[in-house]
Design an enzyme around this catalytic site. Structure first.
Site, PDB file in Angstrom:
ATOM      1  N   HIS A  22      47.162  34.154  46.548  1.00 54.26           N
ATOM      2  CA  HIS A  22      47.190  34.167  45.086  1.00 54.26           C
ATOM      3  C   HIS A  22      46.646  32.871  44.491  1.00 54.26           C
ATOM      4  CE1 HIS A  22      49.504  37.897  45.053  1.00 54.26           C
ATOM      5  NE2 HIS A  22      49.089  37.989  43.814  1.00 54.26           N
ATOM      6  N   TYR A  41      49.284  37.239  32.747  1.00 49.86           N
ATOM      7  CA  TYR A  41      49.800  37.803  33.994  1.00 49.86           C
ATOM      8  C   TYR A  41      50.462  36.672  34.777  1.00 49.86           C
ATOM      9  CZ  TYR A  41      49.601  41.309  37.781  1.00 49.86           C
ATOM     10  OH  TYR A  41      49.907  42.229  38.745  1.00 49.86           O
ATOM     11  N   TRP A  77      41.365  43.941  46.807  1.00 47.57           N
ATOM     12  CA  TRP A  77      42.524  43.038  46.766  1.00 47.57           C
ATOM     13  C   TRP A  77      43.779  43.776  47.245  1.00 47.57           C
ATOM     14  CZ3 TRP A  77      43.025  37.872  45.548  1.00 47.57           C
ATOM     15  CH2 TRP A  77      44.305  37.399  45.240  1.00 47.57           C
TER      16      TRP A  77
END
Length: 86
Positions: A22, A41, A77
């Site tokens: 991440h 987010y 992803w």
């Protein structure tokens, strides 16, 4: 705008790899998230294996995630995280 809070579990012992991936989010995925209407987010570690997320969706979550489900980088992803996310 709709605000969405969600949680998910990661596999035991995978947090360091989860965080590393991440921390290196792909620019094309970030662009797809924005293009789909997702903003602000954020992901938070609640416990060793529980992640809590927050995202703002414009106009709403169903529309945003419907758009994102067809996005190529998001598909790659998601596949990349199959070994980490339960």
């Amino acid at each position: 705008m709709q605000r969405l809070c969600f949680s998910f579990e990661i596999r035991a012992g995978t947090f360091d790899e989860y965080k590393k991936r991440h921390d290196e989010i792909w620019p094309e995925l970030a662009a797809e998230l924005k293009s789909a209407g997702l903003s602000n987010y954020s992901l938070f570690r609640l416990s060793a294996e529980r992640i809590v997320g927050y995202v703002e969706c414009e106009p709403d979550a169903a529309t945003c995630f419907g758009t994102l489900s067809h996005a190529e980088a998001n598909t790659r992803w998601s596949k990349w995280f199959e070994e980490i996310i339960v």
